[in-house]
Scaffold this motif. Structure first.
Motif, PDB file in Angstrom:
ATOM      1  N   GLY A  48      34.263 -22.481  27.006  1.00  0.00           N
ATOM      2  CA  GLY A  48      35.442 -21.706  27.340  1.00  0.00           C
ATOM      3  C   GLY A  48      36.132 -21.069  26.154  1.00  0.00           C
ATOM      4  N   VAL A  49      35.659 -21.416  24.951  1.00  0.00           N
ATOM      5  CA  VAL A  49      36.269 -20.848  23.745  1.00  0.00           C
ATOM      6  C   VAL A  49      35.301 -19.922  23.024  1.00  0.00           C
ATOM      7  N   ASN A  50      34.069 -20.379  22.808  1.00  0.00           N
ATOM      8  CA  ASN A  50      33.110 -19.520  22.106  1.00  0.00           C
ATOM      9  C   ASN A  50      31.698 -19.723  22.635  1.00  0.00           C
ATOM     10  N   GLN A  51      30.880 -18.718  22.421  1.00  0.00           N
ATOM     11  CA  GLN A  51      29.485 -18.735  22.875  1.00  0.00           C
ATOM     12  C   GLN A  51      28.499 -18.616  21.717  1.00  0.00           C
ATOM     13  N   ALA A  52      29.006 -18.533  20.519  1.00  0.00           N
ATOM     14  CA  ALA A  52      28.137 -18.372  19.350  1.00  0.00           C
ATOM     15  C   ALA A  52      28.895 -18.844  18.118  1.00  0.00           C
ATOM     16  N   VAL A  53      28.162 -19.010  17.036  1.00  0.00           N
ATOM     17  CA  VAL A  53      28.734 -19.362  15.735  1.00  0.00           C
ATOM     18  C   VAL A  53      28.038 -18.508  14.678  1.00  0.00           C
ATOM     19  N   VAL A  54      28.802 -17.980  13.747  1.00  0.00           N
ATOM     20  CA  VAL A  54      28.239 -17.194  12.647  1.00  0.00           C
ATOM     21  C   VAL A  54      28.283 -18.046  11.379  1.00  0.00           C
ATOM     22  N   LEU A  55      27.136 -18.226  10.741  1.00  0.00           N
ATOM     23  CA  LEU A  55      27.064 -18.885   9.436  1.00  0.00           C
ATOM     24  C   LEU A  55      26.777 -17.810   8.397  1.00  0.00           C
ATOM     25  N   ALA A  56      27.652 -17.684   7.413  1.00  0.00           N
ATOM     26  CA  ALA A  56      27.499 -16.611   6.427  1.00  0.00           C
ATOM     27  C   ALA A  56      27.855 -17.130   5.045  1.00  0.00           C
ATOM     28  N   THR A  57      27.367 -16.434   4.037  1.00  0.00           N
ATOM     29  CA  THR A  57      27.710 -16.766   2.662  1.00  0.00           C
ATOM     30  C   THR A  57      28.719 -15.760   2.116  1.00  0.00           C
ATOM     31  N   GLY A  58      29.673 -16.265   1.372  1.00  0.00           N
ATOM     32  CA  GLY A  58      30.628 -15.384   0.720  1.00  0.00           C
ATOM     33  C   GLY A  58      30.171 -14.953  -0.654  1.00  0.00           C
ATOM     34  N   HIS A  59      29.054 -15.521  -1.107  1.00  0.00           N
ATOM     35  CA  HIS A  59      28.510 -15.155  -2.415  1.00  0.00           C
ATOM     36  C   HIS A  59      28.039 -13.702  -2.385  1.00  0.00           C
ATOM     37  N   GLY A  60      28.480 -12.909  -3.321  1.00  0.00           N
ATOM     38  CA  GLY A  60      28.083 -11.503  -3.360  1.00  0.00           C
ATOM     39  C   GLY A  60      28.845 -10.637  -2.383  1.00  0.00           C
ATOM     40  N   ALA A  61      29.939 -11.166  -1.821  1.00  0.00           N
ATOM     41  CA  ALA A  61      30.699 -10.394  -0.836  1.00  0.00           C
ATOM     42  C   ALA A  61      31.355  -9.164  -1.443  1.00  0.00           C
ATOM     43  N   ASP A  62      31.484  -9.151  -2.774  1.00  0.00           N
ATOM     44  CA  ASP A  62      32.122  -8.025  -3.448  1.00  0.00           C
ATOM     45  C   ASP A  62      31.137  -6.911  -3.792  1.00  0.00           C
ATOM     46  N   ARG A  63      29.854  -7.090  -3.431  1.00  0.00           N
ATOM     47  CA  ARG A  63      28.862  -6.057  -3.731  1.00  0.00           C
ATOM     48  C   ARG A  63      28.893  -4.956  -2.668  1.00  0.00           C
ATOM     49  N   ALA A  64      28.513  -3.762  -3.069  1.00  0.00           N
ATOM     50  CA  ALA A  64      28.502  -2.636  -2.131  1.00  0.00           C
ATOM     51  C   ALA A  64      27.500  -2.859  -1.012  1.00  0.00           C
ATOM     52  N   ASP A  65      26.426  -3.589  -1.295  1.00  0.00           N
ATOM     53  CA  ASP A  65      25.405  -3.836  -0.279  1.00  0.00           C
ATOM     54  C   ASP A  65      25.597  -5.196   0.398  1.00  0.00           C
ATOM     55  N   GLY A  66      26.822  -5.721   0.319  1.00  0.00           N
ATOM     56  CA  GLY A  66      27.106  -7.039   0.881  1.00  0.00           C
ATOM     57  C   GLY A  66      27.277  -7.022   2.388  1.00  0.00           C
ATOM     58  N   MET A  67      27.856  -8.081   2.907  1.00  0.00           N
ATOM     59  CA  MET A  67      28.016  -8.286   4.335  1.00  0.00           C
ATOM     60  C   MET A  67      28.886  -7.214   4.979  1.00  0.00           C
ATOM     61  N   ASP A  68      28.540  -6.852   6.224  1.00  0.00           N
ATOM     62  CA  ASP A  68      29.373  -5.950   7.016  1.00  0.00           C
ATOM     63  C   ASP A  68      30.409  -6.816   7.729  1.00  0.00           C
ATOM     64  N   TRP A  69      31.522  -7.070   7.066  1.00  0.00           N
ATOM     65  CA  TRP A  69      32.531  -7.977   7.616  1.00  0.00           C
ATOM     66  C   TRP A  69      33.179  -7.421   8.871  1.00  0.00           C
ATOM     67  N   ALA A  70      33.277  -6.112   8.972  1.00  0.00           N
ATOM     68  CA  ALA A  70      33.849  -5.511  10.179  1.00  0.00           C
ATOM     69  C   ALA A  70      32.996  -5.834  11.402  1.00  0.00           C
ATOM     70  N   ALA A  71      31.680  -5.846  11.213  1.00  0.00           N
ATOM     71  CA  ALA A  71      30.789  -6.183  12.328  1.00  0.00           C
ATOM     72  C   ALA A  71      30.993  -7.628  12.768  1.00  0.00           C
ATOM     73  N   LEU A  72      31.187  -8.533  11.807  1.00  0.00           N
ATOM     74  CA  LEU A  72      31.447  -9.926  12.160  1.00  0.00           C
ATOM     75  C   LEU A  72      32.800 -10.066  12.851  1.00  0.00           C
ATOM     76  N   ALA A  73      33.779  -9.289  12.405  1.00  0.00           N
ATOM     77  CA  ALA A  73      35.106  -9.349  13.020  1.00  0.00           C
ATOM     78  C   ALA A  73      35.042  -8.964  14.494  1.00  0.00           C
ATOM     79  N   ARG A  74      34.217  -7.987  14.818  1.00  0.00           N
ATOM     80  CA  ARG A  74      34.128  -7.520  16.206  1.00  0.00           C
ATOM     81  C   ARG A  74      33.483  -8.551  17.132  1.00  0.00           C
ATOM     82  N   LEU A  75      32.713  -9.478  16.585  1.00  0.00           N
ATOM     83  CA  LEU A  75      32.062 -10.490  17.416  1.00  0.00           C
ATOM     84  C   LEU A  75      33.086 -11.438  18.057  1.00  0.00           C
ATOM     85  N   ASP A  76      34.205 -11.654  17.378  1.00  0.00           N
ATOM     86  CA  ASP A  76      35.238 -12.566  17.862  1.00  0.00           C
ATOM     87  C   ASP A  76      34.677 -13.949  18.176  1.00  0.00           C
ATOM     88  N   GLN A  77      33.810 -14.437  17.289  1.00  0.00           N
ATOM     89  CA  GLN A  77      33.228 -15.777  17.381  1.00  0.00           C
ATOM     90  C   GLN A  77      33.529 -16.505  16.072  1.00  0.00           C
TER      91      GLN A  77
END
Length: 267
Positions: A149-178
């Protein structure tokens, strides 16, 4: 012979010239798997990460060589190529080698890289799973990472290298709402939380930082996404720490409210 003795006797043998890539779990020796424990008791050489609890290393057999090979963000660290070369050299010298990593060897631990190199060099190896800190820290903190009733998935991600231009698409993770569980995120936490909010994740989303999970010095900070980076700094929460962001974090407070009633029932 007890059932446990029989299980331990029947476990695979660590042979000369072989490398086990093993997980030591989240910290406390109580969370070691039996196979990792067996490997500690068999190895001639234990090549270990920096954050392995000394009590775990103390379980190595008498005479085993303990070889530090830790990689710490922002601190002098072993070079990955050198670590892998050492594993190969030890195996080719006929040693029984345990490569001991925190958590699980395949979860942000470079175990996959080491496995590919060992295989390419013809070195026999075995993967010994471990309890990854991203999951164990939630359980140890009374945060059910999945809740009907709260969530249907879990995202496991690394914050290492998050400041790189080719790093994680954080906006895409935000839209998942998980729920998002972050490893190695302390250095870039401010930029990560800002990127998640810019991507649409509500700043009021519950969040927590869990430092030294499962150990006596474990610390748990519960706040919200907007205040997380600032509160972590104010409270002096330092690595090693796991970050979790999501509605499941709110369940911790509800469980804590119920604990006094449970303790009263037990008396």
């Amino acid at each position: 012979m007890t059932s446990l003795d029989r299980i331990m006797t029947d476990l695979p043998r660590l042979n000369p010239g072989e490398v086990w890539l093993a997980g030591a779990g989240p910290g406390d020796p109580a969370h070691l798997t039996l196979l990792t424990l067996s490997g500690l008791g068999q190895a001639d050489a234990v090549v270990h990460d920096a954050l392995i609890d000394p009590r775990v290393l103390g379980l190595a057999r008498a005479g085993a060589e303990l070889i530090p090979a830790g990689k710490r963000g922002g601190k002098p660290s072993a070079v990955q190529a050198d670590i892998t070369a050492q594993l190969i050299a030890l195996a080719r010298a006929g040693r029984r080698v345990l490569r001991l990593k925190g958590g699980d060897p395949f979860m942000f631990g470079r175990g996959g890289e080491e496995a590919f190199t060992l295989a390419a060099q013809g070195v026999r190896f075995r993967i010994v799973p471990g309890l990854t800190s991203g999951l164990a820290s939630m359980a140890a903190s009374l945060i059910p990472l999945t809740l009907r009733g709260v969530n249907q998935a879990v995202v496991l991600a690394t914050g290492h290298g998050a400041d790189r231009a080719d790093g994680m698409d954080w906006a895409a993770l935000a839209r998942l709402d998980q729920p998002i569980v972050l490893y190695m995120a302390m250095t870039n936490l401010a930029s990560i939380t800002a990127a998640l909010m810019a991507g649409g994740l509500n700043g009021a989303t519950p969040a927590a930082a869990i430092a030294s999970a499962t150990l006596a010095e474990q610390r748990i900070l519960v706040t919200d996404l907007a205040q997380l980076a600032e509160r972590v700094t104010i409270e002096g929460i330092a690595a090693p720490a796991i970050i979790v962001i999501g509605q499941v974090v709110a369940s911790r407070a509800r469980l804590l409210e119920l604990l006094p009633a449970l303790e009263a029932m037990a008396r």
